[in-house]
Motif scaffolding. Structure first.
Motif, PDB file in Angstrom:
ATOM      1  N   THR A 141     168.796   3.977 -13.117  1.00 52.88           N
ATOM      2  CA  THR A 141     168.645   4.832 -14.288  1.00 52.88           C
ATOM      3  C   THR A 141     170.047   5.330 -14.665  1.00 52.88           C
ATOM      4  O   THR A 141     170.994   5.194 -13.891  1.00 52.88           O
ATOM      5  CB  THR A 141     167.791   6.058 -13.951  1.00 52.88           C
ATOM      6  OG1 THR A 141     168.459   6.786 -12.897  1.00 52.88           O
ATOM      7  CG2 THR A 141     166.394   5.664 -13.488  1.00 52.88           C
TER       8      THR A 141
ATOM      9  N   PHE B  60     169.735  -2.103 -12.087  1.00 55.99           N
ATOM     10  CA  PHE B  60     168.406  -1.517 -12.003  1.00 55.99           C
ATOM     11  C   PHE B  60     168.392   0.011 -12.070  1.00 55.99           C
ATOM     12  O   PHE B  60     167.327   0.616 -12.138  1.00 55.99           O
ATOM     13  CB  PHE B  60     167.706  -1.987 -10.719  1.00 55.99           C
ATOM     14  CG  PHE B  60     167.507  -3.465 -10.693  1.00 55.99           C
ATOM     15  CD1 PHE B  60     166.499  -4.048 -11.464  1.00 55.99           C
ATOM     16  CD2 PHE B  60     168.325  -4.287  -9.948  1.00 55.99           C
ATOM     17  CE1 PHE B  60     166.317  -5.427 -11.472  1.00 55.99           C
ATOM     18  CE2 PHE B  60     168.159  -5.664  -9.942  1.00 55.99           C
ATOM     19  CZ  PHE B  60     167.158  -6.243 -10.706  1.00 55.99           C
TER      20      PHE B  60
ATOM     21  N   LYS C 155     158.658  -4.090  -7.314  1.00 53.40           N
ATOM     22  CA  LYS C 155     159.494  -5.188  -7.836  1.00 53.40           C
ATOM     23  C   LYS C 155     160.799  -5.308  -7.037  1.00 53.40           C
ATOM     24  O   LYS C 155     161.801  -5.791  -7.553  1.00 53.40           O
ATOM     25  CB  LYS C 155     159.827  -4.957  -9.312  1.00 53.40           C
ATOM     26  CG  LYS C 155     158.612  -4.858 -10.215  1.00 53.40           C
ATOM     27  CD  LYS C 155     158.089  -6.240 -10.575  1.00 53.40           C
ATOM     28  CE  LYS C 155     156.748  -6.054 -11.255  1.00 53.40           C
ATOM     29  NZ  LYS C 155     156.352  -6.982 -12.211  1.00 53.40           N
TER      30      LYS C 155
ATOM     31  N   ARG D  17     162.263  -8.786  -6.689  1.00 53.13           N
ATOM     32  CA  ARG D  17     162.897  -9.318  -7.886  1.00 53.13           C
ATOM     33  C   ARG D  17     164.370  -8.907  -7.897  1.00 53.13           C
ATOM     34  O   ARG D  17     165.259  -9.696  -8.200  1.00 53.13           O
ATOM     35  CB  ARG D  17     162.196  -8.792  -9.138  1.00 53.13           C
ATOM     36  CG  ARG D  17     162.228  -9.780 -10.278  1.00 53.13           C
ATOM     37  CD  ARG D  17     161.768  -9.136 -11.579  1.00 53.13           C
ATOM     38  NE  ARG D  17     162.622  -8.020 -11.972  1.00 53.13           N
ATOM     39  CZ  ARG D  17     162.382  -7.214 -12.996  1.00 53.13           C
ATOM     40  NH1 ARG D  17     161.288  -7.359 -13.717  1.00 53.13           N
ATOM     41  NH2 ARG D  17     163.209  -6.227 -13.288  1.00 53.13           N
ATOM     42  N   ALA D  18     164.582  -7.636  -7.535  1.00 53.15           N
ATOM     43  CA  ALA D  18     165.959  -7.146  -7.471  1.00 53.15           C
ATOM     44  C   ALA D  18     166.767  -7.965  -6.466  1.00 53.15           C
ATOM     45  O   ALA D  18     167.905  -8.346  -6.711  1.00 53.15           O
ATOM     46  CB  ALA D  18     165.968  -5.666  -7.088  1.00 53.15           C
TER      47      ALA D  18
ATOM     48  N   GLY E   8     164.824   0.627  -9.871  1.00 54.74           N
ATOM     49  CA  GLY E   8     164.025  -0.385 -10.563  1.00 54.74           C
ATOM     50  C   GLY E   8     162.552   0.002 -10.538  1.00 54.74           C
ATOM     51  O   GLY E   8     162.220   1.184 -10.402  1.00 54.74           O
ATOM     52  N   GLU E   9     161.699  -1.021 -10.618  1.00 59.36           N
ATOM     53  CA  GLU E   9     160.275  -0.735 -10.737  1.00 59.36           C
ATOM     54  C   GLU E   9     159.542  -0.805  -9.411  1.00 59.36           C
ATOM     55  O   GLU E   9     159.971  -1.499  -8.484  1.00 59.36           O
ATOM     56  CB  GLU E   9     159.637  -1.742 -11.700  1.00 59.36           C
ATOM     57  CG  GLU E   9     160.153  -1.635 -13.122  1.00 59.36           C
ATOM     58  CD  GLU E   9     159.609  -2.774 -13.981  1.00 59.36           C
ATOM     59  OE1 GLU E   9     158.395  -3.072 -13.873  1.00 59.36           O
ATOM     60  OE2 GLU E   9     160.402  -3.371 -14.728  1.00 59.36           O
TER      61      GLU E   9
ATOM     62  N   SER F 152     159.215  -2.349  -2.691  1.00 60.99           N
ATOM     63  CA  SER F 152     160.005  -1.671  -3.721  1.00 60.99           C
ATOM     64  C   SER F 152     161.409  -1.426  -3.177  1.00 60.99           C
ATOM     65  O   SER F 152     161.653  -1.481  -1.971  1.00 60.99           O
ATOM     66  CB  SER F 152     159.372  -0.339  -4.101  1.00 60.99           C
ATOM     67  OG  SER F 152     158.037  -0.543  -4.522  1.00 60.99           O
TER      68      SER F 152
END
Lengths: 604, 604
Positions: A142, A140, A285, A288-289, A281-282, A227
């Motif tokens: 950058t 996830f 979300k 989800r991670a 990540g987003e 998050s």
């Protein structure tokens, strides 16, 4: 010399004879991993485990972790071990070499982990979370996050954790209250308190990178407003050098039943308003991670339980062969000499039970890893999905069922030593205490059962579970073709048919007005699913063994292969009837558990 | 306020409604023990347990016992407790008032012990052995031995132990090597080493009286050459005053998984040739004395296990009602408030399982005590023999089966608390650790299973076991007459019939050439026997409850009685099918366990 930790022969059997893992090397991705290389890796892991990790098991338990003014010390002997672990590249065994990983097949890594966890799982736990946190960065992160953190985590220079649980948000993650507020520079100010953080603070590493679940101001309640943030203990400058302390304060550690060598920390983030993190990540979300990491983490917990069971069984077997006490039950006279206790029927019953479960669980675990490897080398989306489905269905078994049965094995492992088993003179009681945590973290076993019933059974419209049933049926069919296994094949087929029926029943009931009652028997449903998978694995092993025997094996191998066939016979003959009984109880369940008045459980 | 330790209501239910213990007071021997007196005793016991014993549970575990130069210190807080225990006359509850006992019915004493063991069984263990040793003196002692020792033991002024185990003679008592040589004055010089001696040395009492198993020079090998001796730590002069040190030296204490408050000592007797003892009972009849004590000692161990289970269940129930986490599974929206975890299906499953086992075991224990009381008041030899037979058959269940299931309850008790259960912040993990010893001492549970199969099944030509089956059948018949229990009555009848069949099969097999294989399934046989007895007890409870409901009960009682009926429904409906599966596995057993080659268990 007696086997230590676990029987290497059995590891090799699963890798090379049951799963034929070297076939993976036909694929470019794993071409380096020939049989020779694989054997070398397993030998290296075994060496490290036997020579360095095992001797620190007891000292680690006795010394434990200490907390003083925010600082946590792990047992002294763990420092050298951590260095060796890093040197060997054992933290990121399957990961991209570009980031410091070893790129090996998951199946092979599990064999190594089997030794590590059997030798000293509290130590191993310290490195496990470093890998897990790194994986989150890899997936996830950058490019900048990866450059700053990833290699240092995968090589163990820095540690990693997972900040999830809060005092009022344990199994119910959605209830968490840690907050994140965006700053002008795009970073977030994090503030909140987390508990039960394994390795949340320790003196093994100079920096610790915390993935943190938090809620951005104004985000929705529940899990959909969560998050994920990357929060280092010490800030990291753009050039990779360490900056200021990031206001992540350890406020205490838990005093626990076991895993004393792993610090379970309470952390306060941003107590002075100085804790900064970056989004991983987003937005919103974060869960989800978590789900992405969940399978790996749960399999790892199953591996810890297997480690305890493996060691406890190996110790018990050695002891049963050495310990001389009591006459043979059929001894002629009172003057008959005492015999090694392995000759006593109830001792043999315990040993065979321990063997069947330990080996069966080993196969479940390695097979799950093998499915992962198949995904990694497969080019076909349908095929990938099929393997993924199998993994998803197997995970609650590999975590929930396996850890329950591993605990039973460890319990027998204490019993095998009689009064000595209860003392700290032998490792058996520690293995039992350490093993207990595997029922609880990474989703309690009750949650695993709910996951199986609520998600996995109906995954891909039930295709994943059907694929599992198909795999098992294939094995039963193959066994039918092997003369001496015909009866066992019938036994497995019979229980598969019953499981299929039960799965349909459960799927239907869980969606009906009797939903609550379905969930009240989710646990026994997980147990019978696990039993069936266990029988499958043991019969699969027996097929391989029977074929080798047919084609002529060396004497030493003959006893091993015969042992495989006996384990299957014992499990299918003596334990599956119990499973059938449990299945019949689940299918005829009358809802008593949910109908019961709350007051009727007992006085207030 | 929430219930503490255990639900008093359930104790009263077993005493007064299931067993109608006050009927004993019709007999002269127990005429003082009216309902009012019994209730007072239970209240006193509960008070002591809740106010004094429970608060020392955790400190006793943390402080533990310490050893320094032969001296053993118990946890500091145990001293006051010991004084209170003595003052209350709790050591010799059922014994002859002439010797300092309270003369109460065993059934009532068990209710008191249930509270004591639930509050702090490691402490209670210290006093238990004092009573057991005293009992040996009462039964086998000469008038002089009684005058010198008995009252001081029954009143707790002096302690008592049992010196049986040696390093090479644990389960195999006959292998012991401690020797006794007669002196001119009729005393014996004792020399040898003993291990695993609970309270073998401690600072609670000024003298400790050790019954010691030893072999007189020249006596036969094995158990038939063992005699029992009374060996005080400090010699006792004829006028009762203390004399010289008797050369009984504590050489160390065990570091254990649990029961830290009870010192497990190694003792060396006669290291300087100065240890003197007197014969207790007859020459070479030491094992007979052991057998006399065995039932009581094993029942006591079962009570310790029940204590742990009772407390763990009570704590779990309170926690499940208080702990708010997670939405109701059928909650409409994501914003639904969290609910007490008792509303979650899997939590309810665990609670109901814990309740059924804890209450069922309670009934098994109290009933066994009740059988003892019936022997004490019965004038008829046949009747006495019948009660004794029931006790003999029940003992392996009350010790072996009950302690296994109690451990399962304690395991769930940790699970119910999630991560907190694994910490020392709550008593759950200690209860699990403490409970584990009950599988091991006083004959491992494997030995209990062998006892059931080898001795108890064929006791009085099988009459004792048939009497048990008859008792159970009576209850099934009675249940058939209660409308709402008809189905449950069928369930019990069915399993009784299967057990009878299985018992015949086992008796036959154990005497055939398949003897070894019969013993290899002795353990599951004990388990299914226990399950059947459990179902019997729960159905018996349900009958009482259903009748009270029929005749109109108060609201508070209604929920209690309904709880009894649900427990029986749950056990018979959800757990007995598993038992039937296990029975079928035992009866069709193919001897795999014994046929297995020793090498096939795993590599050396």
């Amino acid at each position: 010399m007696a086997q230590v930790i676990l029987d290497r022969r059995d590891v090799d059997f699963v890798l090379h004879e049951q799963l034929e893992v070297e076939t993976l090397s036909k694929h470019e991705k794993f071409e380096e991993f020939t049989r020779k290389t694989i054997d070398l890796i397993v030998s290296e892991a075994r060496n490290l485990a036997v020579k360095e990790m095992l001797p620190t098991l007891k000292p680690g338990d006795e010394e434990g972790c200490t907390f003083d003014k925010g600082q946590v010390r792990v047992p002294e002997s763990f420092h050298k071990l951590h260095g060796l672990f890093r040197e060997g590249g054992w933290i990121a065994m399957c990961d991209d070499p570009e980031w410091g990983g070893q790129g090996m097949p998951a199946t092979v890594a599990l064999a190594a982990k089997n030794f590590f966890n059997g030798a000293n799982f509290p130590f191993t736990l310290n490195t496990l979370l470093t890998h897990g946190a790194g994986k989150l960065v890899e997936i996830f992160g950058t490019e900048k996050q990866k450059q700053l953190f990833l290699k240092k985590m995968y090589t163990g220079e820095w540690g990693g954790t997972m900040l999830l649980t809060e005092p009022e948000a344990g199994s119910d993650v959605g209830a968490l209250t840690t907050t994140a507020v965006m700053n002008d520079d795009g970073t977030y100010s994090i503030s909140g308190s987390k508990i039960f953080i394994s390795s949340g603070e320790n003196d093994l590493v100079e920096n610790i990178i915390h993935p943190v679940l938090a809620r951005i101001e104004g985000a929705p309640a529940g899990t959909s407003g969560i998050s994920l943030f990357l929060v280092p203990k010490i800030r990291v400058n753009d050039d990779g050098s360490l900056g200021e302390f990031n206001d992540v304060v350890c406020t205490g550690i838990e005093h626990k039943m076991g895993i004393h060598g792993s610090a379970t920390c309470s952390l306060t983030l941003g107590g002075k308003g100085q804790c900064r993190g970056t989004l991983l990540g987003e937005v919103n979300k974060g869960m989800r991670a978590m789900f992405v990491m969940m399978n790996e983490a749960r399999l790892d917990v199953g591996m810890q339980a297997l480690g305890c069971a493996s060691a406890s069984f190996t110790n018990a077997l050695n002891y049963a062969r050495e310990r001389v006490q009591g006459r043979h039950l059929q001894a002629a006279g009172k003057d008959a000499p005492p015999v090694p206790i392995i000759q006593h029927p109830d001792v043999r019953r315990m040993l065979l039970t321990m063997k069947a479960y330990t080996e069966g669980i080993r196969s479940i675990m390695y097979f799950t890893g093998f499915c992962e490897d198949m995904i990694r080398i497969s080019g076909d989306a349908n095929e990938k999905a099929r393997w993924q489905g199998l993994i998803d269905v197997l995970i609650p078994i590999a975590k929930g069922y396996a850890s329950d049965r591993a605990f039973d094995v460890c319990n027998m492992g204490v019993q095998m030593f009689g009064g000595y088993g209860y003392t700290k003179e032998y490792p058996q009681e520690q293995l039992l205490r350490d093993c207990k945590i595997t029922h609880i973290y990474e989703g309690t076993n009750g949650i695993q059962a709910m996951d199986l019933l609520g998600r996995k059974l109906s995954l891909n419209q039930g295709q994943a579970f059907r694929d599992l049933l198909d795999e098992m049926t294939k094995t039963a069919d193959a066994a039918r073709a092997v003369g001496r296994l015909e009866g066992l094949a019938e036994g497995l087929s019979n229980v598969i048919a019953r499981l299929e029926e039960l799965a349909l029943h459960m799927t239907k009931t869980a969606r009906s007005e009797k939903m609550m009652s379905a969930y009240a028997v989710a646990y026994p449903f997980m147990e019978v699913t696990g039993d069936t998978i266990m029988a499958w694995m043991l019969l699969w092993r027996a097929i391989v063994a029977a074929k080798r025997l047919e084609s002529g094996a060396k004497k030493k191998d003959v006893v091993f292969y015969e042992g495989q066939i006996r384990s299957a016979r014992f499990f299918i003959g003596s334990l599956l009837p119990v499973t059938l009984g449990k299945m019949s109880a689940v299918i005829t369940d009358d809802g008593t558990i949910m109908e019961m008045d709350e007051e009727s459980f007992g006085g207030k």
